[in-house]
Design an enzyme around this catalytic site. Structure first.
Site, PDB file in Angstrom:
ATOM      1  N   GLY A 175       8.343  -6.158  -3.977  1.00 59.74           N
ATOM      2  CA  GLY A 175       7.103  -6.199  -3.191  1.00 59.74           C
ATOM      3  C   GLY A 175       6.079  -5.152  -3.577  1.00 59.74           C
ATOM      4  CB  VAL A 201       8.450 -10.103 -10.449  1.00 56.29           C
ATOM      5  CG1 VAL A 201       8.490 -11.506 -11.076  1.00 56.29           C
ATOM      6  CG2 VAL A 201       9.773  -9.389 -10.671  1.00 56.29           C
ATOM      7  CB  CYS A 444     -12.101  15.275  24.396  1.00 53.93           C
ATOM      8  SG  CYS A 444     -13.896  15.485  24.400  1.00 53.93           S
TER       9      CYS A 444
END
Ligand code: 3NM
Ligand code: MG
Length: 518
Positions: A175, A201, A444
């Site tokens: 991946g 790949v 904040c």
């Protein structure tokens, strides 16, 4: 080519299935990829007959030789022997390393797929030249993978290699593509042993233009991600280390539940307290300076937020600052609207002059107003300031760095890109969402979040500050992307949810959210 000199930076694994190769020719794809900069090629074809494999491998070897790049054959020692290429790559279910080595000899390159420390250890002891660490991310290219190990898994393997005596090279696989290559390389940096490269790949073989895809990947492998810009080479390890510390810091907040003592403005009391609770701190909104001594003894951190400063308020801040300094407990200063009025400029000066502040957090103009020569800067309202066009990036990071050096502390300058520095390295963080700018008090509340982190993790305030920023801004991204969030209004409760959810996920070791760090 000596096998020790092989460059594994961009390792192409081929695939001849139509779903990935399409109607392209495998030899043309490999040649294009080599032109684009691929440094190592593995011929992987699980389907063809031996005769066809040898024929293709022979053609591929003629091509890779032109580019002085090694060709390795997946699984098939017989094919490697027949075409006399540089070596093989074997998986855990294939023949043993010892058998392959016996057939091919010492000069052959033999790589092994590993997905656990045990497999890594066996491969190293068996004399592998490199390991393919995987599967990093789930991938349609190989759906029978056993373990998805993520970047954390890769890091564990590299730490093992660093601590061992083995000089085995490593790539990771599964991946990897243009969206994550730079991050994967960067985050997989261990002190002694980093990844040598990435193996892909589909990112190349399935690309319409394999040469361009390879070129792009090569650039990404060699370029640090946005998170790491402005970081000098010798300090790169620190960035990877900080990212590695983030989960521990968030867990420590959860366990210690530190006090976050807010002396904050009237507008944000409620949301700041809710943010503190959901990041795991224990908030107290106490604006009376006389209380600070007792509160400082409880081991938390103080936030001085001068959003609705008054003469009486200012005296309270100064008392509290003194109390926290005396108790050696950390202080965050949020110079809200510091440049907007003469009163605020004077208050900023007094606070900065009255004690040690661990973290100063503000937007561009607020931070500039805290610098010795920035006091004259005019600002319109608390939410506005000079836009990015008034300062260039190099100048901005110089401003924050100089301020942190001067005050020997940490300075955070928020914006589309946030800058965090300890006076040495400036870390640029690109997370967040525009909804944060459409809801009052979100700046904040970041100060409140940082106070929780540095109270829980005072041993590394730089890492704690970055952990706070990532927790906060990634929660905003996750909230904004939710289906039930339709704008800034529905964003607020969703944001509180996601602050909480990130904390709880981190506590149980689910770090998927942290992959968004950029
Ligand atoms: N080996 P892509 S994953 C060949 O985990 C292979 O050992 C893997 O393909 C392993 O780059 C994989 O298209 C396929 O995701 C990687
Ligand atoms: Mg195999």
């Amino acid at each position: 080519m000596r096998k020790q000199d092989v460059d594994y930076s961009l390792y192409l694994v081929t695939d001849s299935t139509p779903a990935i190769l399409g109607d392209k020719d495998i030899c043309q794809v490999v040649e294009a990829a080599l032109k684009g900069g691929v440094t190592c090629v593995q011929f992987r074809d699980k389907k063809s007959e031996t005769g066809a494999l040898i024929e293709t491998a022979r053609k591929l070897h003629a091509i890779t030789q032109k580019y002085h790049v090694p060709l390795l054959i997946n699984d098939r020692v017989d094919v490697a022997l027949a075409v006399e290429c540089e070596g093989v790559h074997i998986g855990q279910d294939d023949m043993t390393l010892a058998t392959a080595r016996k057939s091919l000899g010492q000069d052959a390159i033999i790589g092994v797929t590993v997905s656990t420390i045990e497999e890594l250890d066996t491969a190293c002891r068996g004399g592998a030249d490199y390991v393919g660490i995987g599967t990093v991310f789930a991938t349609p290219t190989k759906d029978d993978t056993k373990h998805i190990i993520g970047i954390e898994g890769v890091q564990r393997m590299l730490f093992y290699l660093s601590a061992s005596k083995f000089k085995v090279k490593s790539v990771c696989i599964g991946g990897i593509n243009a969206t994550n290559a730079s991050e994967v390389m960067w985050q997989s940096m261990a002190k002694q042993k980093s990844l040598d490269g990435v193996a892909v790949v589909s990112a190349i073989v399935a690309a319409a233009d394999p040469e361009a895809a390879a070129q792009d990947l090569m650039r990404l492998v060699k370029t640090p991600p946005a998170f790491a810009t402005h970081v000098r080479a010798e300090e790169q390890y620190r960035s990877a280390e900080i990212l590695g510390l983030v989960p521990e810091i968030i867990r420590t907040v959860h366990e210690k539940k530190p006090l976050s003592h807010n002396m904050t403005n009237l507008v944000v009391q409620n949301i700041a307290a809710n943010v503190a609770l959901n990041v795991g701190a224990s908030p107290i909104m106490a604006n009376y300076g006389e209380e600070a001594k007792d509160l400082a003894a409880l081991g938390g951190a103080l936030v001085v937020n001068m959003g609705t400063v008054t003469p009486e308020g200012l005296e309270n801040y100064l008392k509290a600052l003194k109390a926290y300094n005396e108790a050696a407990q950390p202080v965050v200063f949020d110079p809200v609207g510091a440049g907007a009025t003469e009163v605020r400029r004077a208050a900023t000066k007094r606070i900065l002059g009255a004690g040690y502040i661990d973290v100063i957090k503000g937007n561009q103009s607020e931070i500039v107003s805290c610098t010795p020569d920035g006091a004259k800067l005019q600002q319109r309202g608390v939410d506005s300031g000079p836009t990015g066009t008034d300062f260039d990036v190099a100048k901005l990071s110089g401003v924050v760095r100089d301020l942190a050096t001067l005050r020997k502390n940490i300075v955070v300058m928020t914006g589309t890109t946030d800058y965090v520095t300890n006076g040495k390295t400036v870390y640029a963080i690109g997370n967040g969402h525009e909804y944060l700018g459409m809801v009052t008090g979100t700046g904040c509340c970041l100060g409140t979040t940082i106070s929780a982190m540095i109270a829980a993790y005072p041993q590394d305030k730089l890492a704690a500050t970055i952990a706070g920023l990532l927790h906060y801004e990634i929660a905003a991204e996750l909230a904004a992307e939710r289906d039930d969030v339709r704008g800034p209004g529905t964003f607020v409760p969703a944001f509180l949810d996601e602050l909480y959810r990130i904390r709880m996920a981190t506590v149980v070791g689910d770090l998927a959210w942290l992959k968004r760090a950029k």
